[in-house]
Design an enzyme around this catalytic site. Structure first.
Site, PDB file in Angstrom:
ATOM      1  N   ARG A  44       0.802  -1.040  -0.046  1.00  0.00           N
ATOM      2  CA  ARG A  44       0.165  -0.053   0.067  1.00  0.00           C
ATOM      3  C   ARG A  44       0.966   1.165  -0.116  1.00  0.00           C
ATOM      4  O   ARG A  44       2.069   1.172   0.237  1.00  0.00           O
ATOM      5  CB  ARG A  44      -0.948  -0.052   1.212  1.00  0.00           C
ATOM      6  CG  ARG A  44      -0.175  -0.119   2.428  1.00  0.00           C
ATOM      7  CD  ARG A  44      -0.735   0.348   3.740  1.00  0.00           C
ATOM      8  NE  ARG A  44      -0.336   1.783   3.675  1.00  0.00           N
ATOM      9  CZ  ARG A  44       0.398   2.548   3.761  1.00  0.00           C
ATOM     10  NH1 ARG A  44       1.851   1.757   4.083  1.00  0.00           N
ATOM     11  NH2 ARG A  44       0.528   3.889   3.630  1.00  0.00           N
ATOM     12  N   GLY A  45       0.286   2.385  -0.121  1.00  0.00           N
ATOM     13  CA  GLY A  45       0.861   3.551  -0.209  1.00  0.00           C
ATOM     14  C   GLY A  45       1.312   3.792  -1.567  1.00  0.00           C
ATOM     15  O   GLY A  45       1.700   3.028  -2.693  1.00  0.00           O
ATOM     16  N   ALA A  46       0.918   5.263  -2.058  1.00  0.00           N
ATOM     17  CA  ALA A  46       1.053   5.491  -3.537  1.00  0.00           C
ATOM     18  C   ALA A  46       2.415   5.105  -4.305  1.00  0.00           C
ATOM     19  O   ALA A  46       2.043   4.322  -5.325  1.00  0.00           O
ATOM     20  CB  ALA A  46       0.558   6.966  -3.526  1.00  0.00           C
ATOM     21  N   ARG A  85      -7.001  -0.539  -7.140  1.00  0.00           N
ATOM     22  CA  ARG A  85      -7.616   0.407  -6.174  1.00  0.00           C
ATOM     23  C   ARG A  85      -7.578   1.625  -7.127  1.00  0.00           C
ATOM     24  O   ARG A  85      -6.806   1.905  -7.899  1.00  0.00           O
ATOM     25  CB  ARG A  85      -6.596   0.643  -5.201  1.00  0.00           C
ATOM     26  CG  ARG A  85      -6.550  -0.485  -4.273  1.00  0.00           C
ATOM     27  CD  ARG A  85      -5.558  -0.101  -2.808  1.00  0.00           C
ATOM     28  NE  ARG A  85      -6.370   0.636  -1.951  1.00  0.00           N
ATOM     29  CZ  ARG A  85      -5.778   1.331  -0.915  1.00  0.00           C
ATOM     30  NH1 ARG A  85      -4.400   1.118  -0.565  1.00  0.00           N
ATOM     31  NH2 ARG A  85      -6.530   2.223  -0.152  1.00  0.00           N
ATOM     32  N   GLN A 190      -2.951   2.493   9.883  1.00  0.00           N
ATOM     33  CA  GLN A 190      -1.598   2.628   9.285  1.00  0.00           C
ATOM     34  C   GLN A 190      -0.449   3.364  10.107  1.00  0.00           C
ATOM     35  O   GLN A 190       0.669   3.207  10.104  1.00  0.00           O
ATOM     36  CB  GLN A 190      -1.671   3.119   7.745  1.00  0.00           C
ATOM     37  CG  GLN A 190      -2.303   2.534   6.952  1.00  0.00           C
ATOM     38  CD  GLN A 190      -3.711   2.587   6.858  1.00  0.00           C
ATOM     39  OE1 GLN A 190      -4.526   2.954   7.594  1.00  0.00           O
ATOM     40  NE2 GLN A 190      -4.444   2.467   5.569  1.00  0.00           N
ATOM     41  N   ASP A 231      -1.962  10.640  -2.120  1.00  0.00           N
ATOM     42  CA  ASP A 231      -2.546   9.651  -3.189  1.00  0.00           C
ATOM     43  C   ASP A 231      -2.630   9.945  -4.610  1.00  0.00           C
ATOM     44  O   ASP A 231      -2.156   9.450  -5.812  1.00  0.00           O
ATOM     45  CB  ASP A 231      -3.606   8.982  -2.804  1.00  0.00           C
ATOM     46  CG  ASP A 231      -3.249   7.932  -1.522  1.00  0.00           C
ATOM     47  OD1 ASP A 231      -3.215   8.535  -0.493  1.00  0.00           O
ATOM     48  OD2 ASP A 231      -2.849   7.075  -1.955  1.00  0.00           O
ATOM     49  N   ASN A 241      -5.487  12.324   0.059  1.00  0.00           N
ATOM     50  CA  ASN A 241      -4.516  11.784   1.056  1.00  0.00           C
ATOM     51  C   ASN A 241      -5.533  10.897   1.794  1.00  0.00           C
ATOM     52  O   ASN A 241      -6.873  11.089   1.872  1.00  0.00           O
ATOM     53  CB  ASN A 241      -3.607  12.699   1.612  1.00  0.00           C
ATOM     54  CG  ASN A 241      -2.503  11.604   2.389  1.00  0.00           C
ATOM     55  OD1 ASN A 241      -2.009  10.804   1.702  1.00  0.00           O
ATOM     56  ND2 ASN A 241      -2.179  11.782   3.636  1.00  0.00           N
ATOM     57  N   LYS A 242      -4.956   9.891   2.644  1.00  0.00           N
ATOM     58  CA  LYS A 242      -5.756   9.268   3.634  1.00  0.00           C
ATOM     59  C   LYS A 242      -6.833  10.134   4.521  1.00  0.00           C
ATOM     60  O   LYS A 242      -6.634  10.960   4.756  1.00  0.00           O
ATOM     61  CB  LYS A 242      -4.779   8.575   4.703  1.00  0.00           C
ATOM     62  CG  LYS A 242      -5.561   7.697   5.642  1.00  0.00           C
ATOM     63  CD  LYS A 242      -6.388   6.634   5.138  1.00  0.00           C
ATOM     64  CE  LYS A 242      -5.648   5.546   4.167  1.00  0.00           C
ATOM     65  NZ  LYS A 242      -6.557   4.775   3.594  1.00  0.00           N
TER      66      LYS A 242
HETATM   67  O1  MRU Z   1      -4.950   3.272   2.030  1.00  0.00           O
HETATM   68  P1  MRU Z   1      -3.399   3.451   2.007  1.00  0.00           P
HETATM   69  O2  MRU Z   1      -2.927   2.978   3.288  1.00  0.00           O
HETATM   70  O3  MRU Z   1      -2.748   2.836   0.687  1.00  0.00           O
HETATM   71  O4  MRU Z   1      -3.275   5.057   1.894  1.00  0.00           O
HETATM   72  C1  MRU Z   1      -1.956   5.722   1.921  1.00  0.00           C
HETATM   73  C2  MRU Z   1      -1.897   6.985   2.140  1.00  0.00           C
HETATM   74  O5  MRU Z   1      -2.767   7.924   2.218  1.00  0.00           O
HETATM   75  C3  MRU Z   1      -0.623   7.677   2.022  1.00  0.00           C
HETATM   76  O6  MRU Z   1      -0.564   8.636   2.848  1.00  0.00           O
HETATM   77  C4  MRU Z   1      -0.108   7.942   0.439  1.00  0.00           C
HETATM   78  O7  MRU Z   1      -0.493   6.854  -0.398  1.00  0.00           O
HETATM   79  C5  MRU Z   1       1.159   8.618   0.474  1.00  0.00           C
HETATM   80  S1  MRU Z   1       2.271   7.252   0.409  1.00  0.00           S
HETATM   81  C6  MRU Z   1       3.893   7.995   0.467  1.00  0.00           C
END
Ligand code: MRU
Length: 335
Positions: A44-46, A85, A190, A231, A241-242
């Site tokens: 996970r994470g962009a 996703r 997270q 994201d 973002n999250k």
């Molecule tokens: O749902 P996730 O855990 O994939 O969400 C991740 C985030 O929102 C992060 O802040 C974002 O992807 C940046 S990661 C460098």
């Protein structure tokens, strides 16, 4: 070790569902396994999703060769990875960049996918240095800078190093980091599971706080800057973002402290004009209404579970990428 890598015909990931209790890896050799790992947030994470998308194209070709798929079969498998996703721009970006090489053959595809990983690692280090320079300038003085962050934008969200936590890492290396506040990040934690694990390993003084406490702690002067990842960044500078990021941006604006977004250029999507155009993933009821296998809300209650929110550009002090610093609150646009 890298969060995601390629080894002998397999995508190897750190299984983020098992952290912080167990550091274990998973070897993925089939497209369906990768798609499942993306959906479960095992990877996970962009930026890490960008790498997963790139390597997913190689997996599709290899599995297609093993199982006798025709070109349409390979294309359909690639599309499954691309759409696993919806919100992080990097996933589709990684797939499309590498899929463009399919006509040239598998070796070129693999080389391009590995380039995506190496470039992400280099970009993260540049973001960390640029972000640390920016914060030292914005916050002034020569004392430690206290940072508030949300979700996990660390090494685990990227190939290595991290974006927002890359900035934290760079400040730490320079001896200029104060206490870090990490939002726990409901519903999948997270922050409490992953960011706290990374900060602990770095030896950084930190506290985990519930999401609802974040804006109040900003208002009470407990932090000098909010630093988060992204994201997807729209052409006008709106930032997805999250879920839970937007209230921190509001609080930071009210308190007059910087709200900084650290992200690679690959997170900026020129095809998305503004925040309202960003597809927001809805992850359904279960993650909200059930904790550790126990239902916590009445059977008659449903939930709303958007996984991301959008912070409007005018609340974003700066977007720091590997190449530039953009000031959306001053009217500067990424595209
Ligand atoms: O749902 P996730 O855990 O994939 O969400 C991740 C985030 O929102 C992060 O802040 C974002 O992807 C940046 S990661 C460098």
């Amino acid at each position: 070790m890298r969060t995601i890598d390629w080894d002998g015909g397999a995508v190897v990931i750190i299984d983020q569902v098992a952290l912080p209790h167990e550091l274990r890896t998973q070897r993925l050799t089939e497209v369906a396994e990768l798609v499942d790992a993306i959906r479960r947030l095992a990877v996970r994470g962009a930026p890490a999703l960008g790498a997963a998308g790139a390597l997913g194209v190689v997996l599709a070709i290899d599995q297609g060769q093993r199982e006798g798929w025709d070109d349409d079969g390979v294309a359909a498998a690639i599309e499954q990875v691309r759409s696993a996703r919806p919100t992080a721009a990097n996933l589709a970006w990684g797939v499309e960049r590498v899929a463009a090489l399919v006509p040239k053959g598998r070796d070129d595809v693999l080389a391009e996918a590995l380039a995506v990983l190496d470039e992400d690692a280099a970009a993260n280090r540049a973001i960390g240095e640029r972000g640390a320079d920016l914060l030292l300038g914005l916050c002034g003085g020569d004392g430690p800078i206290r940072v508030h962050t949300h979700c996990n934008a660390g090494a685990l969200a990227c190939v290595e190093w991290g974006t927002a936590l890359g900035v934290v890492r760079s400040l730490h290396e320079r001896g200029r980091l104060g206490r870090v506040l990490a939002d726990e990040t409901r519903p999948l934690l997270q922050g409490a599971r992953l960011t706290a694990w990374e900060l602990d390993r770095m030896g950084v003084d930190h506290r985990v706080v519930v999401d609802g406490a974040g804006p109040f702690l900003v208002a009470r002067g407990e932090t000098d800057a909010v630093v988060v990842g992204a994201d997807r960044i729209a052409a006008n500078g709106d930032v997805a973002n999250k879920i839970g990021t937007y209230p921190l941006a509001l609080a930071a604006a009210r308190a007059g402290i910087p709200f900084v977004v650290a992200a690679p250029e690959s997170t900026i999507d020129p095809a998305t004009p503004d925040g309202a155009s960003i597809p927001i993933e809805d992850r359904g009821d279960g993650e909200v209404l059930v904790i550790a296998g126990h239902r916590i809300a009445p059977e008659g209650s449903a939930a709303l579970n958007p996984a991301f929110d959008v912070t409007p550009a005018d609340l974003v002090t700066a977007i720091v990428t590997e190449a530039r610093t953009i000031r959306p609150a001053r009217g500067e646009r990424p595209v």
